[in-house]
Design a protein around this motif. Structure first.
Motif, short mmCIF file in Angstrom:
data_model
loop_
_atom_site.label_atom_id
_atom_site.label_comp_id
_atom_site.label_asym_id
_atom_site.label_seq_id
_atom_site.Cartn_x
_atom_site.Cartn_y
_atom_site.Cartn_z
N VAL A 264 0.85 -1.18 0.00
CA VAL A 264 0.00 0.00 0.00
C VAL A 264 0.89 1.24 0.00
CG1 VAL A 264 -1.74 1.29 1.27
CG2 VAL A 264 -1.84 -1.21 1.22
N ILE A 265 0.57 2.19 -0.85
CA ILE A 265 1.35 3.43 -0.94
C ILE A 265 1.20 4.24 0.35
CG2 ILE A 265 1.60 5.62 -2.16
CD1 ILE A 265 0.59 4.20 -4.68
N VAL B 231 5.88 5.36 -2.78
CA VAL B 231 6.64 4.71 -1.72
C VAL B 231 5.72 3.88 -0.83
CG1 VAL B 231 8.20 5.07 0.24
CG2 VAL B 231 8.28 6.62 -1.72
N SER B 232 6.13 2.64 -0.56
CA SER B 232 5.39 1.78 0.37
C SER B 232 6.36 1.28 1.44
CB SER B 232 4.77 0.59 -0.37
OG SER B 232 5.78 -0.33 -0.74
N LYS B 233 5.89 0.39 2.27
CA LYS B 233 6.73 -0.14 3.36
C LYS B 233 7.88 -0.99 2.82
CE LYS B 233 6.52 -3.08 7.48
NZ LYS B 233 5.63 -3.91 8.35
N ASN B 234 7.63 -1.73 1.73
CA ASN B 234 8.61 -2.69 1.24
C ASN B 234 9.40 -2.24 0.02
OD1 ASN B 234 7.87 -4.74 3.18
ND2 ASN B 234 6.02 -5.06 1.96
N GLN B 235 8.90 -1.24 -0.71
CA GLN B 235 9.57 -0.86 -1.94
C GLN B 235 9.10 0.52 -2.41
OE1 GLN B 235 8.41 -3.61 -5.10
NE2 GLN B 235 6.33 -3.70 -4.31
N SER B 236 9.74 1.00 -3.45
CA SER B 236 9.29 2.23 -4.11
C SER B 236 9.31 2.00 -5.62
CB SER B 236 10.20 3.41 -3.75
OG SER B 236 11.48 3.27 -4.34
N TYR B 237 8.55 2.85 -6.32
CA TYR B 237 8.42 2.71 -7.77
C TYR B 237 8.45 4.10 -8.39
CZ TYR B 237 6.32 1.36 -12.28
OH TYR B 237 6.06 1.15 -13.62
N PHE B 238 9.43 4.34 -9.26
CA PHE B 238 9.61 5.63 -9.94
C PHE B 238 9.32 5.43 -11.42
CE2 PHE B 238 12.36 8.89 -11.96
CZ PHE B 238 11.82 10.02 -11.35
#
Length: 250
Positions: free
Chosen positions: A26-27, A53-60
């Motif tokens: 979840v973001i 950004v989430s708890k486990n990863q980010s995505y750009f």
């Protein structure tokens, strides 16, 4: 006269770009950046990108590319409804988009960079997540009403200058940059890449799920071969060296 794109091409591109790999992440916050790349005085990239950004990863990723996919979908739906052939011209597309996407996996400590090559979404491990190498200076300045602090890092021949803010205590930033004691607000490197924070959408996207397109992990050698094959296929109608685009499974 603008080049027309047939409905068959539209359908193919649509099917390739709308398949997302779902995660349970979840973001927690999102940040929007203006991204540019200038090469030999020519602007190659001029786009708006988003960092989820989430708890486990980010995505750009590129919002320009998301808009492109939306227009393809709209053209396809309209063609179905009217019984006509969908065509898109070059003026329908945003030019100079950022064609990569970056996934930072906090658990594996990996930075994965993904890009579309022909009919495939391929990815390589670009870097590892680390706070080492940054040199934080005493210099500070205000960017978009945010107090920022200067930091520099050198990797190989590439020198990067970043400005980060401790008011957002998140070790994140655009592209593959990571590890400063606050969100990177502005960054520029000696290759000509630059990104600057436009706004934070923490409340807008909070609670939504990160949607990362499915990709296939390959080596740098395989990625290079895939690009050569794709270029040869587009220019000559055959694969380079007679080979198919090489890839490996996730």
């Amino acid at each position: 006269m603008y080049r027309k794109i047939s409905i068959l091409f539209s359908i193919l591109l649509l099917s390739l770009t709308t398949a997302f790999g779902q995660t349970a992440d979840v973001i927690s916050s999102s940040y929007r950046y203006h991204v540019s790349f200038v090469d030999k005085g020519k602007t190659v990239v001029d786009d708006i990108c988003q960092l989820d950004v989430s708890k486990n990863q980010s995505y750009f990723y590129s919002l320009g590319n998301e808009d492109r996919k939306k227009k393809i979908t709209e053209a396809f739906v309209k063609a179905q409804q009217t019984g006509t052939v969908a065509t898109l011209t070059s003026k329908d597309y945003k030019k100079n988009i950022y064609r990569y996407s970056t996934i930072k996996n906090y658990k594996s400590k990996q930075v994965i960079v993904s890009e579309r090559v022909s009919s495939q979404q391929l990815a390589i491990v670009q870097d590892t997540l680390s706070s080492k190498g940054w040199m934080i200076a005493k210099e500070k300045k205000v960017i978009n009403n945010i107090v920022c602090y200067k930091a520099e890092i050198k990797k190989g021949d590439v020198i990067t200058t970043a400005w980060f803010t401790t008011s957002i205590p998140l070790q994140e930033g655009p592209f593959y940059y990571y590890g400063l004691p606050g969100l990177i607000v502005s960054v520029k490197n000696s290759l000509g890449w630059e990104a600057q924070l436009e706004n934070s959408n923490a409340n807008t996207n909070k609670g939504k799920i990160i949607k990362i397109p499915r990709y296939t992990m390959v080596s740098e050698k395989q990625l290079d071969k895939a690009k050569k094959n794709a270029k040869a296929l587009a220019e000559q109608g055959i694969y380079s060296n007679g080979d198919k685009v090489e890839k490996v499974k996730n």
